[in-house]
Design a protein around this motif. Structure first.
Motif, PDB file in Angstrom:
ATOM      1  N   THR A 226       0.840  -1.203   0.000  1.00 41.39           N
ATOM      2  CA  THR A 226       0.000   0.000   0.000  1.00 41.39           C
ATOM      3  C   THR A 226       0.871   1.247   0.000  1.00 41.39           C
ATOM      4  O   THR A 226       0.632   2.194  -0.757  1.00 41.39           O
ATOM      5  N   ALA A 227       1.898   1.260   0.832  1.00 41.10           N
ATOM      6  CA  ALA A 227       2.804   2.413   0.890  1.00 41.10           C
ATOM      7  C   ALA A 227       3.522   2.607  -0.438  1.00 41.10           C
ATOM      8  O   ALA A 227       3.755   3.751  -0.859  1.00 41.10           O
ATOM      9  N   ALA A 228       3.867   1.508  -1.110  1.00 39.02           N
ATOM     10  CA  ALA A 228       4.557   1.613  -2.397  1.00 39.02           C
ATOM     11  C   ALA A 228       3.666   2.278  -3.444  1.00 39.02           C
ATOM     12  O   ALA A 228       4.149   3.029  -4.299  1.00 39.02           O
ATOM     13  N   VAL A 229       2.367   2.023  -3.384  1.00 33.16           N
ATOM     14  CA  VAL A 229       1.431   2.676  -4.298  1.00 33.16           C
ATOM     15  C   VAL A 229       1.289   4.154  -3.936  1.00 33.16           C
ATOM     16  O   VAL A 229       1.295   5.038  -4.798  1.00 33.16           O
ATOM     17  N   LEU A 230       1.185   4.442  -2.656  1.00 31.18           N
ATOM     18  CA  LEU A 230       0.936   5.815  -2.196  1.00 31.18           C
ATOM     19  C   LEU A 230       2.093   6.761  -2.483  1.00 31.18           C
ATOM     20  O   LEU A 230       1.885   7.966  -2.692  1.00 31.18           O
ATOM     21  N   ARG A 231       3.318   6.275  -2.512  1.00 30.81           N
ATOM     22  CA  ARG A 231       4.456   7.190  -2.604  1.00 30.81           C
ATOM     23  C   ARG A 231       4.558   7.884  -3.958  1.00 30.81           C
ATOM     24  O   ARG A 231       5.405   8.767  -4.137  1.00 30.81           O
ATOM     25  N   ALA A 232       3.693   7.532  -4.902  1.00 32.93           N
ATOM     26  CA  ALA A 232       3.658   8.275  -6.167  1.00 32.93           C
ATOM     27  C   ALA A 232       3.114   9.682  -5.979  1.00 32.93           C
ATOM     28  O   ALA A 232       3.297  10.541  -6.845  1.00 32.93           O
ATOM     29  N   ASP A 233       2.423   9.937  -4.861  1.00 31.30           N
ATOM     30  CA  ASP A 233       1.870  11.255  -4.554  1.00 31.30           C
ATOM     31  C   ASP A 233       2.739  11.905  -3.480  1.00 31.30           C
ATOM     32  O   ASP A 233       2.988  11.310  -2.431  1.00 31.30           O
ATOM     33  N   ALA A 234       3.195  13.140  -3.738  1.00 25.78           N
ATOM     34  CA  ALA A 234       4.109  13.808  -2.802  1.00 25.78           C
ATOM     35  C   ALA A 234       3.488  14.037  -1.435  1.00 25.78           C
ATOM     36  O   ALA A 234       4.205  14.218  -0.451  1.00 25.78           O
ATOM     37  N   ARG A 235       2.142  14.019  -1.337  1.00 24.05           N
ATOM     38  CA  ARG A 235       1.488  14.214  -0.043  1.00 24.05           C
ATOM     39  C   ARG A 235       1.605  12.976   0.838  1.00 24.05           C
ATOM     40  O   ARG A 235       1.413  13.048   2.055  1.00 24.05           O
ATOM     41  N   PHE A 236       1.898  11.840   0.225  1.00 26.87           N
ATOM     42  CA  PHE A 236       2.094  10.584   0.971  1.00 26.87           C
ATOM     43  C   PHE A 236       3.558  10.170   1.051  1.00 26.87           C
ATOM     44  O   PHE A 236       3.935   9.379   1.915  1.00 26.87           O
ATOM     45  N   ARG A 237       4.388  10.650   0.107  1.00 27.75           N
ATOM     46  CA  ARG A 237       5.693  10.032  -0.146  1.00 27.75           C
ATOM     47  C   ARG A 237       6.610   9.929   1.067  1.00 27.75           C
ATOM     48  O   ARG A 237       7.153   8.833   1.332  1.00 27.75           O
ATOM     49  N   PRO A 238       6.874  11.006   1.823  1.00 25.85           N
ATOM     50  CA  PRO A 238       7.873  10.887   2.896  1.00 25.85           C
ATOM     51  C   PRO A 238       7.553   9.790   3.903  1.00 25.85           C
ATOM     52  O   PRO A 238       8.406   8.961   4.247  1.00 25.85           O
ATOM     53  N   ARG A 239       6.305   9.740   4.360  1.00 24.82           N
ATOM     54  CA  ARG A 239       5.961   8.750   5.380  1.00 24.82           C
ATOM     55  C   ARG A 239       5.794   7.364   4.767  1.00 24.82           C
ATOM     56  O   ARG A 239       6.053   6.348   5.429  1.00 24.82           O
TER      57      ARG A 239
END
Length: 455
Positions: A226-239
């Protein structure tokens, strides 16, 4: 000076210098602004301001007025150099991502469809194999929902910079069938509470403690995917990157946390695996005070557009913080204790601005307070991007001070972030769905989740 310090810290020889030498080198890079304030671009690749009253350096967003910045001058270091916020090296490599809220700019389709596919793959799992632990998510989901669904939801919420979402956001509506009750907020914005790392770790630890190692590893894999999918968006990426770094090693070494399970120290084991360059993403877990400082810094930066209108972004940020505190406590006895906790993490000027705004009803800084839910003209964002950044930073700051003061966030949102919503509620960037205008998700029914989502 920022470019100079970045080049200095980026040199491989920086980390080989003794601390006393690094302190001397940084002391030669102090700046003084015309008002006599001393500034240093130091730890976390951010500016710090010296407080003469307490002799400490405080994280503080720098002046944004061009005249003030250009008038800053390098000053000789004082005879007795106070402890400096020295760059460690890895902290300069931390990418902060975006402070934009999930209101206005929608979550990209590639992410929502990736999350939808993961949710679909969890259907048919037995509740006996994947129960929800009593803490964390138990009251949020319907009784037949399994822990993999909670793992996906919890990962989305933990990775979000500020989990205030468009009320009709597809990423939320796909979870509707699993929820036990409507999400907090209204038809326009869902003001969601942050998910703690404890809640995520508990899903995995419960299965491992029960001897269901395969189920525990399945949950960890689901979190990392799930985190790997989310990191495409900068609002999710750092965490998202931090969560992957903490959890993914378990998949290659399933025994990695066995020593921590017996002592209930799994959360600490996960945090210990976070690499130095990503530690900024875990501040909310390790230091709520530092997290509040950085969130307030973000809020000041999101208000930089006010400089052209003759306002001081730092004063405006302190005023908005005061408005949120006033709206949350409304003179309750707990207000003084909460504010005193915040003072310790603020620089002297911001601390004074917060104090006078809260205590003096006639103070000019109250002119920055939202009135009848509307921002004053000086704080109206110039465009959609600025509005989304202000909403996100304001909501993140609200959640940060709530965590620091052990205060429950208001389900209807904070005064400051709520006042930004009108500038975004009618602006969308997603295309019409296949059903055309009027279908769920189109601008014509924006902000309303279908009723079936809560059935």
């Amino acid at each position: 000076m920022e470019r100079d310090v970045r080049a200095l810290v980026g040199d491989p020889r920086w980390m080989t210098l003794p601390p006393v030498v690094r302190a001397q080198v940084m002391a030669q890079r102090m700046l003084e602004t015309p008002d006599g304030s001393r500034w240093l671009f130091g730890a976390h690749a951010r500016w710090h301001r010296f407080g003469p009253a307490d002799g400490r350096w405080h994280l503080s967003a720098p002046p944004s007025h061009t005249g003030v910045r250009s008038a800053a001058r390098v000053v000789p270091p004082p005879p007795a150099i106070p402890p400096l916020p020295l760059p460690a090296g890895p902290d300069f490599a931390y990418e902060r991502g975006s402070t934009q809220a999930f209101v206005g700019p929608d979550v990209p389709e590639g992410i929502t469809e990736g999350i939808r596919a993961m949710l679909q793959a969890q259907r048919g799992l037995r509740r006996d194999d994947f129960p929800l632990p009593p803490e964390g998510f138990h009251g949020m989901f319907a009784r037949d929902v399994t822990s993999p669904v909670a793992a996906v939801w919890g990962t989305v919420m933990w990775c979000a910079y500020a989990p205030a979402f468009d009320g009709n956001e597809i990423l939320l509506s796909m979870f509707g069938e699993f929820l036990a009750r409507p999400l907090p907020g209204d038809d326009w914005v869902r003001w969601l509470p942050p998910t703690s790392l404890d809640a995520l770790v508990a899903l995995y630890a419960e299965r491992m403690a029960a001897g269901a190692a395969r189920a525990g590893l399945h949950l960890v894999r689901l979190m990392t995917d799930t985190a790997a999918v989310l990191r495409a968006d900068a609002r999710f990426r750092p965490r998202a990157e931090a969560l992957i770094a903490m959890a993914e090693p378990i998949l290659a070494q399933p025994w990695l946390d066995h020593h921590a399970l017996a002592g209930g120290a799994v959360r600490q084991a996960w945090l210990s695996r976070c690499p130095p360059r990503l530690l900024g993403a875990t501040l909310t877990e390790t230091s709520p005070g530092e997290h509040f400082r950085h969130s307030l810094y973000d809020l000041v930066e999101s208000l930089s557009f006010t400089t052209a209108r003759g306002a001081d972004p730092r004063a405006a940020a302190a005023a908005l913080l005061a408005a949120d505190l006033h709206g949350r406590f409304a003179g309750a006895p707990a207000a003084a204790d909460a504010v005193n906790l915040l003072y310790a993490w603020m620089d002297e000027e911001s601390r004074h601005q917060l104090y006078v705004t809260l205590t003096d009803p006639s103070h000019p800084l109250r002119g920055f307070w939202p009135a009848r839910g509307a921002l004053p003209p000086a704080l109206v964002p110039p465009d959609r991007r600025a509005a989304a950044a202000l909403l996100g930073a304001a909501y993140a700051t609200g959640l940060a001070w709530c965590r620091l003061t052990w205060t429950a966030p208001p389900s209807s949102g904070f005064a400051a972030s709520s006042a930004v919503v009108p500038f975004l509620m009618h602006q969308r960037d997603d295309p019409f769905p296949a059903g055309g205008p009027g279908s769920v998700g189109s601008p014509h029914d924006h902000g309303r989740l279908p009723d079936r989502a809560w059935q």
